[in-house]
Design a protein around this motif. Structure first.
Motif: not given
Length: 290
Positions: A220-239
């Motif tokens: 579900h995490v697409l790069d809107a500029r290309t319509g392709e899924p992101v490939r470099r990062y697998a997970a993120t967390w923010a506080v």
């Protein structure tokens, strides 16, 4: 929505995820009904999975409608994330997601990549109490919308006098009046954690490419500029002080501009690359098992 047995624990399903609300005192029926009304109103405005929602009507016909109460706060934040990520995050990515198979019917049939409209602010306007879409487009607030809803639910719970409270909507967690130790789930093994983060009077939001994933490497995490899924990062967390801000940064962290936006907003973060390497901000207080 029905309460689970126990003094201050309430579990229910809504907007396609499991919610858990823990409070020092049991929530009364009026407060529970208020929480349900908050969620239903937000869903009727912003869900692209409901044919009767406001954004579904705009996707069908475009036009001008009275702006939902959240329009300015959501789209102003979206604009900041879009700027920080060079347009990789874009509220008109909804049609690109549907094309890849993440559509209202959950077909999970890939129709190929298509970028979202780059000049999205020429297509979407929100001012003077109105929300306008010049041409039919599907607005998707997934980059930060669930965080905003968590904040609204927490406000309703606090108004109901539940005391200290923890609102958890499928990994987007807001904490008030207490401290919660939250595991950072490993994106490749849900039985493991890469660390623990103690959160007090703040919110932690997470995003991962293993959730809502289908087909051959689609998620579900697409790069809107290309319509392709992101490939470099697998997970993120923010506080962050609130869940909408944490959710927005968690999304931005999949792209190069994410750490810069987090620094501007004074948000602490952790992210895992697809090769297993873990990165974190200087302000992170997470206890990492690496």
């Amino acid at each position: 929505m029905s309460a689970s047995p126990g003094s201050g624990l309430w579990r229910f399903e809504a907007i396609g995820t499991t919610w858990r609300i823990d409070t020092a005192q049991p929530l009364d029926a009026r407060t529970r009904a208020g929480v349900g009304a908050v969620i239903d109103r937000f869903d009727r405005d912003w869900s692209r999975f409901r044919s009767d929602s406001l954004v579904s009507a705009l996707a069908q016909d475009g036009g001008v409608v009275p702006a939902p109460p959240d329009a300015a706060v959501l789209l102003d934040a979206y604009a900041a994330v879009s700027d920080a990520t060079g347009g990789a995050v874009n509220p008109l990515v909804g049609d690109a997601l549907a094309r890849r198979g993440y559509d209202a019917g959950y077909s999970f049939v890939d129709g190929g990549a298509a970028p979202a409209p780059a000049a999205w602010r020429d297509e979407v306007r929100w001012d003077d109490g109105l929300l306008a879409v010049r041409h039919p487009h599907t607005i998707d607030v997934g980059a930060l919308g669930k965080g905003r809803l968590v904040d609204l639910v927490l406000a309703e719970v606090r108004a109901g006098g539940g005391g200290g409270a923890v609102v958890d909507a499928g990994g987007d967690v807001a904490v008030s009046g207490t401290t919660q130790r939250i595991a950072l789930e490993h994106p490749y093994d849900s039985a493991r954690a890469i660390g623990v983060w103690a959160v007090t009077d703040a919110a932690l939001c997470a995003s991962a490419t293993n959730r809502r994933a289908w087909g051959d490497g689609l998620h579900h995490v697409l790069d809107a500029r290309t319509g392709e899924p992101v490939r470099r990062y697998a997970a993120t967390w923010a506080v962050a002080p609130d869940a909408m801000m944490a959710d927005a940064v968690a999304t931005a962290l999949f792209f190069e501009g994410g750490p810069r936006l987090a620094a501007q907003w004074h948000v602490a973060w952790v992210r895992m690359r697809t090769d297993g390497a873990v990165e974190w901000s200087p302000t992170s207080e997470a206890e990492l098992f690496t």
